[in-house]
Design a protein around this motif. Sequence first.
Motif, PDB file in Angstrom:
ATOM      1  N   TYR A  93      -5.627  12.932  -2.457  1.00 38.53           N
ATOM      2  CA  TYR A  93      -5.950  11.560  -2.049  1.00 38.53           C
ATOM      3  C   TYR A  93      -5.020  11.167  -0.909  1.00 38.53           C
ATOM      4  O   TYR A  93      -3.840  11.512  -0.937  1.00 38.53           O
ATOM      5  CB  TYR A  93      -5.770  10.598  -3.226  1.00 38.53           C
ATOM      6  CG  TYR A  93      -5.976   9.132  -2.881  1.00 38.53           C
ATOM      7  CD1 TYR A  93      -7.255   8.627  -2.670  1.00 38.53           C
ATOM      8  CD2 TYR A  93      -4.892   8.270  -2.764  1.00 38.53           C
ATOM      9  CE1 TYR A  93      -7.448   7.289  -2.358  1.00 38.53           C
ATOM     10  CE2 TYR A  93      -5.082   6.924  -2.456  1.00 38.53           C
ATOM     11  CZ  TYR A  93      -6.356   6.439  -2.243  1.00 38.53           C
ATOM     12  OH  TYR A  93      -6.543   5.125  -1.928  1.00 38.53           O
ATOM     13  N   GLY A  94      -5.535  10.461   0.082  1.00 42.03           N
ATOM     14  CA  GLY A  94      -4.661  10.019   1.155  1.00 42.03           C
ATOM     15  C   GLY A  94      -5.412   9.696   2.428  1.00 42.03           C
ATOM     16  O   GLY A  94      -6.610   9.950   2.562  1.00 42.03           O
ATOM     17  N   GLY A  95      -4.675   9.146   3.376  1.00 41.06           N
ATOM     18  CA  GLY A  95      -5.263   8.715   4.631  1.00 41.06           C
ATOM     19  C   GLY A  95      -5.845   7.318   4.506  1.00 41.06           C
ATOM     20  O   GLY A  95      -6.182   6.845   3.415  1.00 41.06           O
ATOM     21  N   ALA A 153       8.225  16.654  -4.025  1.00 42.68           N
ATOM     22  CA  ALA A 153       7.033  16.697  -3.191  1.00 42.68           C
ATOM     23  C   ALA A 153       6.910  18.054  -2.513  1.00 42.68           C
ATOM     24  O   ALA A 153       7.904  18.748  -2.269  1.00 42.68           O
ATOM     25  CB  ALA A 153       7.079  15.593  -2.145  1.00 42.68           C
ATOM     26  N   ALA A 154       5.677  18.421  -2.202  1.00 41.50           N
ATOM     27  CA  ALA A 154       5.408  19.738  -1.635  1.00 41.50           C
ATOM     28  C   ALA A 154       6.049  19.904  -0.265  1.00 41.50           C
ATOM     29  O   ALA A 154       6.041  18.986   0.556  1.00 41.50           O
ATOM     30  CB  ALA A 154       3.908  19.959  -1.528  1.00 41.50           C
ATOM     31  N   LEU A 155       6.592  21.084  -0.019  1.00 39.65           N
ATOM     32  CA  LEU A 155       7.078  21.437   1.312  1.00 39.65           C
ATOM     33  C   LEU A 155       6.000  22.180   2.102  1.00 39.65           C
ATOM     34  O   LEU A 155       6.044  22.216   3.329  1.00 39.65           O
ATOM     35  CB  LEU A 155       8.333  22.316   1.210  1.00 39.65           C
ATOM     36  CG  LEU A 155       9.620  21.623   0.758  1.00 39.65           C
ATOM     37  CD1 LEU A 155      10.755  22.633   0.692  1.00 39.65           C
ATOM     38  CD2 LEU A 155       9.979  20.484   1.694  1.00 39.65           C
ATOM     39  N   GLU A 156       5.064  22.781   1.383  1.00 36.98           N
ATOM     40  CA  GLU A 156       4.001  23.526   2.030  1.00 36.98           C
ATOM     41  C   GLU A 156       2.717  22.701   2.070  1.00 36.98           C
ATOM     42  O   GLU A 156       2.467  21.881   1.184  1.00 36.98           O
ATOM     43  CB  GLU A 156       3.751  24.841   1.301  1.00 36.98           C
ATOM     44  CG  GLU A 156       4.771  25.918   1.633  1.00 36.98           C
ATOM     45  CD  GLU A 156       4.810  26.206   3.117  1.00 36.98           C
ATOM     46  OE1 GLU A 156       3.880  26.829   3.646  1.00 36.98           O
ATOM     47  OE2 GLU A 156       5.783  25.776   3.779  1.00 36.98           O
ATOM     48  N   ARG A 157       1.922  22.928   3.071  1.00 38.37           N
ATOM     49  CA  ARG A 157       0.640  22.255   3.156  1.00 38.37           C
ATOM     50  C   ARG A 157      -0.300  22.804   2.088  1.00 38.37           C
ATOM     51  O   ARG A 157      -0.308  23.996   1.794  1.00 38.37           O
ATOM     52  CB  ARG A 157       0.051  22.453   4.550  1.00 38.37           C
ATOM     53  CG  ARG A 157       0.861  21.725   5.619  1.00 38.37           C
ATOM     54  CD  ARG A 157       0.477  22.141   7.009  1.00 38.37           C
ATOM     55  NE  ARG A 157       1.204  21.369   8.008  1.00 38.37           N
ATOM     56  CZ  ARG A 157       1.189  21.627   9.298  1.00 38.37           C
ATOM     57  NH1 ARG A 157       0.478  22.650   9.753  1.00 38.37           N
ATOM     58  NH2 ARG A 157       1.880  20.884  10.135  1.00 38.37           N
ATOM     59  N   SER A 158      -1.100  21.912   1.526  1.00 36.23           N
ATOM     60  CA  SER A 158      -2.019  22.296   0.455  1.00 36.23           C
ATOM     61  C   SER A 158      -3.181  21.313   0.457  1.00 36.23           C
ATOM     62  O   SER A 158      -3.142  20.283   1.152  1.00 36.23           O
ATOM     63  CB  SER A 158      -1.287  22.284  -0.899  1.00 36.23           C
ATOM     64  OG  SER A 158      -0.807  20.982  -1.190  1.00 36.23           O
ATOM     65  N   PRO A 159      -4.239  21.577  -0.316  1.00 34.14           N
ATOM     66  CA  PRO A 159      -5.398  20.679  -0.329  1.00 34.14           C
ATOM     67  C   PRO A 159      -5.016  19.246  -0.726  1.00 34.14           C
ATOM     68  O   PRO A 159      -4.188  19.033  -1.601  1.00 34.14           O
ATOM     69  CB  PRO A 159      -6.325  21.323  -1.366  1.00 34.14           C
ATOM     70  CG  PRO A 159      -5.956  22.771  -1.337  1.00 34.14           C
ATOM     71  CD  PRO A 159      -4.476  22.797  -1.115  1.00 34.14           C
ATOM     72  N   VAL A 206       0.856  -1.186   0.000  1.00 35.35           N
ATOM     73  CA  VAL A 206       0.000   0.000   0.000  1.00 35.35           C
ATOM     74  C   VAL A 206       0.891   1.234   0.000  1.00 35.35           C
ATOM     75  O   VAL A 206       1.758   1.389   0.872  1.00 35.35           O
ATOM     76  CB  VAL A 206      -0.933   0.033   1.222  1.00 35.35           C
ATOM     77  CG1 VAL A 206      -1.685   1.363   1.288  1.00 35.35           C
ATOM     78  CG2 VAL A 206      -1.924  -1.122   1.176  1.00 35.35           C
ATOM     79  N   ASP A 207       0.695   2.107  -0.979  1.00 38.18           N
ATOM     80  CA  ASP A 207       1.425   3.371  -1.045  1.00 38.18           C
ATOM     81  C   ASP A 207       0.497   4.439  -1.619  1.00 38.18           C
ATOM     82  O   ASP A 207       0.233   4.471  -2.817  1.00 38.18           O
ATOM     83  CB  ASP A 207       2.679   3.242  -1.904  1.00 38.18           C
ATOM     84  CG  ASP A 207       3.473   4.547  -1.975  1.00 38.18           C
ATOM     85  OD1 ASP A 207       3.116   5.488  -1.245  1.00 38.18           O
ATOM     86  OD2 ASP A 207       4.436   4.620  -2.752  1.00 38.18           O
ATOM     87  N   LYS A 208       0.015   5.297  -0.743  1.00 40.59           N
ATOM     88  CA  LYS A 208      -0.865   6.379  -1.178  1.00 40.59           C
ATOM     89  C   LYS A 208      -0.090   7.668  -1.442  1.00 40.59           C
ATOM     90  O   LYS A 208      -0.688   8.681  -1.817  1.00 40.59           O
ATOM     91  CB  LYS A 208      -1.949   6.620  -0.123  1.00 40.59           C
ATOM     92  CG  LYS A 208      -2.866   5.410   0.072  1.00 40.59           C
ATOM     93  CD  LYS A 208      -4.090   5.754   0.891  1.00 40.59           C
ATOM     94  CE  LYS A 208      -5.037   4.561   0.941  1.00 40.59           C
ATOM     95  NZ  LYS A 208      -6.320   4.912   1.595  1.00 40.59           N
ATOM     96  N   THR A 209       1.229   7.608  -1.251  1.00 36.49           N
ATOM     97  CA  THR A 209       2.061   8.806  -1.426  1.00 36.49           C
ATOM     98  C   THR A 209       2.961   8.611  -2.638  1.00 36.49           C
ATOM     99  O   THR A 209       4.183   8.475  -2.528  1.00 36.49           O
ATOM    100  CB  THR A 209       2.891   9.071  -0.155  1.00 36.49           C
ATOM    101  OG1 THR A 209       2.032   8.990   0.983  1.00 36.49           O
ATOM    102  CG2 THR A 209       3.537  10.445  -0.193  1.00 36.49           C
ATOM    103  N   VAL A 255      -1.302  12.340  -1.497  1.00 35.20           N
ATOM    104  CA  VAL A 255      -0.844  13.235  -2.565  1.00 35.20           C
ATOM    105  C   VAL A 255      -1.622  14.541  -2.445  1.00 35.20           C
ATOM    106  O   VAL A 255      -2.835  14.527  -2.190  1.00 35.20           O
ATOM    107  CB  VAL A 255      -1.071  12.592  -3.947  1.00 35.20           C
ATOM    108  CG1 VAL A 255      -0.709  13.556  -5.070  1.00 35.20           C
ATOM    109  CG2 VAL A 255      -0.245  11.305  -4.057  1.00 35.20           C
ATOM    110  N   TYR A 256      -0.916  15.657  -2.650  1.00 32.86           N
ATOM    111  CA  TYR A 256      -1.496  16.970  -2.407  1.00 32.86           C
ATOM    112  C   TYR A 256      -1.290  17.885  -3.605  1.00 32.86           C
ATOM    113  O   TYR A 256      -0.393  17.664  -4.423  1.00 32.86           O
ATOM    114  CB  TYR A 256      -0.884  17.587  -1.145  1.00 32.86           C
ATOM    115  CG  TYR A 256      -1.252  16.785   0.087  1.00 32.86           C
ATOM    116  CD1 TYR A 256      -2.277  17.201   0.917  1.00 32.86           C
ATOM    117  CD2 TYR A 256      -0.595  15.587   0.378  1.00 32.86           C
ATOM    118  CE1 TYR A 256      -2.649  16.449   2.026  1.00 32.86           C
ATOM    119  CE2 TYR A 256      -0.955  14.822   1.482  1.00 32.86           C
ATOM    120  CZ  TYR A 256      -1.996  15.258   2.298  1.00 32.86           C
ATOM    121  OH  TYR A 256      -2.368  14.501   3.372  1.00 32.86           O
TER     122      TYR A 256
END
Length: 360
Positions: free
Chosen positions: A122-124, A113-119, A31-34, A101-102
Amino acid sequence: MGIASAILVPTALPYVAWRLEKAKTLDVVIVDKTAPFRNYREHAAIPWLLHAMKLKSRTGRFLDPALDYVGYDPVDKRGHDLTEHDLAGADVLVIADTYGVYVGDYQRPGEQAALERSPKIYGGLAIEEATAITAFAARGGTIIGEFNAFASPTDDAARAKMEALFGVRWTHWVARYWPNLQDANEVPKWIGRIYERVYHHPFDLRGGGLVFVHEDSDIVVLRDDDDLRSGVLSQERTRGGTVFDLPDRGAFAYWLDVVESTASEVLYEHVVDTTKAGEETLIAHGLSRRFPAVTRRWGAWYFAGDFVDNTMDLGSPERAWLLPFRRTTAGCGGQTDETSFWGWYVPIVSRILAARAHDP
């Protein structure tokens, strides 16, 4: 025998010997959602390791990191949740990463990959997935989970099921070491924002530091020399790990989560190499310089770190004696990603996988 032949024979021997080895079967679900990009860095080392160990799926082939996993597909830009059907007939489940993924993952150049938080795209982990995983464990399946298997953005209900399965509790603290706290290409800006909100002065710390973050509410920065000794962070084997004859120690300092054991055996502890001042700082924030790094509850193994994530060129897996050779050479001494991967992570995971392998 000519000079060329004398050179080629020993060079070719590992490849020939590997091909002569009898393959075994091990059905592994990953399982890899990232997986925002096609490097599959959060799980690619697992199919490579299975290939090196000559462990094939029940269909008689080696796993392909681009195809043989459940999660986010960077080509179709869609996610697929784990189901009971995915686990039917499986021997081992590897939960490599569920962080997700964001939007920000696609806003930096060069597939970074993003360093900042964003919407979130998919994930969790969903409660239905946690239920399927629990049922798989009850049937005798082996589970290898690591950070992030149940931390944010997984909701409380699914997290509770996974914590019960692994016999640990997430404290909501995560940590990572950065050799340069002002490296804008590596250190997220939200680290600085939380620091400024907690301490009411700019995040202008220089040099390296081990940073602990409790979501948005607290942050601890242990700085080189002042708070940290040269060892920074290591994974030390406990008495339980000695029973399994596992490696003595690792030297991993990438993303990790701080967990407590509730019903599991602690096989390794993260150990922060603090000065007296550094230890006092941790205690003041309710933290300890020792906390679980690898735990085991029956067939469920939890690795409290993003250990499988790496960008190393692993090379061809089709060489006999490769894993012990890498452990002896690259895996000895020093505190590098390569050292920790070959000398610590691979020996542990390969032993778990080998224990479930069987003849075709």
